[in-house]
Design an enzyme around this catalytic site. Structure first.
Site, PDB file in Angstrom:
ATOM      1  N   CYS A  97       0.819  -1.219   0.000  1.00  0.00           N
ATOM      2  CA  CYS A  97       0.000   0.000   0.000  1.00  0.00           C
ATOM      3  C   CYS A  97       0.849   1.264   0.000  1.00  0.00           C
ATOM      4  O   CYS A  97       0.321   2.373  -0.097  1.00  0.00           O
ATOM      5  CB  CYS A  97      -0.958  -0.004   1.182  1.00  0.00           C
ATOM      6  SG  CYS A  97      -1.949  -1.491   1.228  1.00  0.00           S
ATOM      7  N   HIS A 106      -9.363   3.916  -0.973  1.00  0.00           N
ATOM      8  CA  HIS A 106      -7.986   3.409  -0.865  1.00  0.00           C
ATOM      9  C   HIS A 106      -7.667   2.432  -1.999  1.00  0.00           C
ATOM     10  O   HIS A 106      -7.586   1.229  -1.795  1.00  0.00           O
ATOM     11  CB  HIS A 106      -7.815   2.754   0.519  1.00  0.00           C
ATOM     12  CG  HIS A 106      -6.439   2.274   0.822  1.00  0.00           C
ATOM     13  ND1 HIS A 106      -5.299   2.829   0.269  1.00  0.00           N
ATOM     14  CD2 HIS A 106      -6.003   1.267   1.634  1.00  0.00           C
ATOM     15  CE1 HIS A 106      -4.236   2.181   0.733  1.00  0.00           C
ATOM     16  NE2 HIS A 106      -4.630   1.226   1.550  1.00  0.00           N
TER      17      HIS A 106
END
Lengths: 131, 385
Positions: free
Chosen positions: B83, B333
């Protein structure tokens, strides 16, 4: 699906808790490493982890990965073994609400999952309440 | 080292973009950044992406995106760091410009997450953890952060309400961001009362599954002075660090050591301290993550991230506004895009272009992006030039 080699090569750790102790600084690594992350030495002796410890933190998985969805909810925790090594595993043979941080546990050999209907049955370690 | 400026940023509306492909999403954000910068060429590009292979079956994103952006044969490199892929891609672009190797560089980040079902997405994301010693036991990312949350609550007295306050604040901010995926406002009771995912984290403690991309154009500050028509934003600090891949191997599961070290490096490079920062975008993949991140970055004392989040210090108008964009929680996200989108938000804030969510007199902002349970972290500091 993975080949059986991937499963087979982890058996010493998952079935027998084999770890490596650095001959330089004494740090114990699980799983074993080729170089000590504390002192950089590359010589180790084989040691077996302690099979008792205490729960450091835990959660109850209610939205599970596909291969575990029939089992949810189930508890997973971080356990500090009596020799100071930290592992992560499921906490079983008790209700999730009975688990507390600091609870003494014993590490036992259990079935963890299986690879589909006809694949390898995956074994490993789980924590159960001690005594 | 050459001083580097951000001269263009490109965002797009994030969400479940059923009608848009991986390449279309990336190119849309990249074109927005190119138009914003007003440049007529790019010398090199980076693509931050965690796992397009698992989400869509597509790898080799450098060439794919250069092709569909119409910029072949320029060098195009994909960067993967879970991420933190976007933030670390930005750092690689920064290094390329700062070294003098290239003049105008595009850094984009992308993730197309809705081409697989929920189980597929959970699996793809779980590959950021230790496959053999964490995932093997049936843990998920909410489960890993839940264990951090429980430890933080038991060690420091952090409360359920304090976790909820992070989500409430970020959705308040996101409600003012037209690009955010979930613009609805929340209440502390709604967050705490939503479906439990991994105790003590509920579904509203978690960032969503999102399709989206973001892009930025960077170049030497001297070039920017000649070609940019926008207020100049300079990158003054950059730091990156790693930690053990497995959460349980950390000495303290509540402390984001990689974020702390990345921040220390960035502060040192910029010659500033936490109290000099006017606003920050931090990696709130879960509510507890924002609490831990503001501690690691020095915006709250160790263990005090909860009270600082509860008393309004991190709201717009507070001492240190955090996640004015809505953060990962509300804005969404798309994992590989998140780190670049943080750069976009801070750049727009420093230019005074953030409309309803503008932080008054914002002169210096910080971004913090992390991968896994903070096994990777990257921090950037941007300033009005």
């Amino acid at each position: 699906m993975s080949t059986s080699a991937r499963y087979w090569r982890e058996i010493p750790q998952r079935y027998r808790y084999e770890a490596s102790k650095c001959k330089g600084c004494g740090a114990v690594w699980f799983p074993p490493r080729l170089i000590c992350a504390e002192c950089g030495k590359r010589e180790f002796e084989d040691v077996t982890l302690s099979n008792t410890g205490k729960v450091q933190t835990f959660t109850v998985i209610r939205v599970a990965p596909n291969e575990f969805c029939d089992e949810s909810p189930y508890a997973i925790g971080v356990v500090e073994l009596d020799d100071g090594v930290m592992i992560q595993c499921q906490i079983v043979d008790c209700l999730p609400e009975e688990i507390k941080t600091g609870m003494p546990v014993k590490i036992e050999f259990r079935k963890v999952k299986q690879e589909g209907q006809a694949g390898i049955i995956n074994y490993g370690y789980k924590a159960v309440p001690a005594a | 080292m050459v001083d580097v400026a951000v001269i263009g940023v490109g965002m797009m509306k994030w969400g479940e973009l059923w009608d848009k492909s991986l390449r279309a999403v990336f190119v849309e954000a990249a074109l927005n950044a190119i138009d914003d910068a007003g440049v007529d060429r790019i010398d090199s590009m980076y693509v931050g992406c965690m796992t397009s292979g698992l989400f869509t079956g597509q790898e080799h994103l450098g060439a794919l995106m250069a092709d569909y952006l119409g910029v072949c044969p320029i060098p195009a490199t994909r960067v993967e760091s879970a991420c933190a892929s976007g933030g670390i891609a930005f750092r690689q672009g920064l290094i390329e410009v700062a070294s003098g190797m290239s003049e105008i560089v595009l850094v984009g980040g992308v993730e197309k997450m809705t081409d697989v079902d929920g189980g597929g997405a959970t699996y793809a994301l779980s590959t950021a953890a230790d496959q053999e010693y964490e995932d093997y036991n049936g843990v998920t990312f909410p489960g890993l952060y839940a264990m951090m949350a429980r430890a933080h609550m038991e060690k420091y007295g952090t409360t359920r309400k304090q976790l909820s306050e992070v989500a409430v604040k970020n959705h308040d901010n996101g409600s003012k961001n037209p690009n955010a995926q979930f613009r609805m406002k929340l209440t502390v009771d709604k967050v705490a009362g939503s479906v439990m995912v991994a105790d003590p984290l509920t579904i509203l403690d978690c960032s969503p599954i999102t399709d989206g991309a973001a892009a930025a154009i960077i170049c030497p500050l001297e070039t920017a002075k000649k070609i940019s028509k926008k207020p100049l934003v300079r990158v003054t600090g950059s730091g990156q660090a790693t930690d053990t891949i497995a959460l349980h191997q950390r000495k303290d599961v509540t402390w984001l050591a990689a974020a702390e070290i990345a921040a220390e490096k960035a502060y040192k490079m910029a010659g500033v301290k936490p109290s000099d920062i006017d606003l920050a975008e931090v990696h709130d993949c879960f509510t507890i993550a924002e609490i831990c991140a503001i501690e690691a970055l020095g915006f709250a004392e160790k263990g005090k991230g909860g009270p600082v989040s509860e008393n309004g210090e991190t709201a717009i108008g507070g001492r240190i506004p955090i996640n004015t964009s809505g953060g990962l929680k509300s804005k969404g996200h798309p994992v590989g895009a998140t780190g670049v989108a943080q750069i976009c938000e801070i750049t727009e804030q420093l230019r005074g272009e953030s409309g309803e969510r503008q932080v008054k007199d914002a002169k210096r902002g910080l971004t913090q992006n992390m991968g896994g349970t903070c096994a990777s972290s990257v921090v950037h500091i941007l300033e009005v030039a």
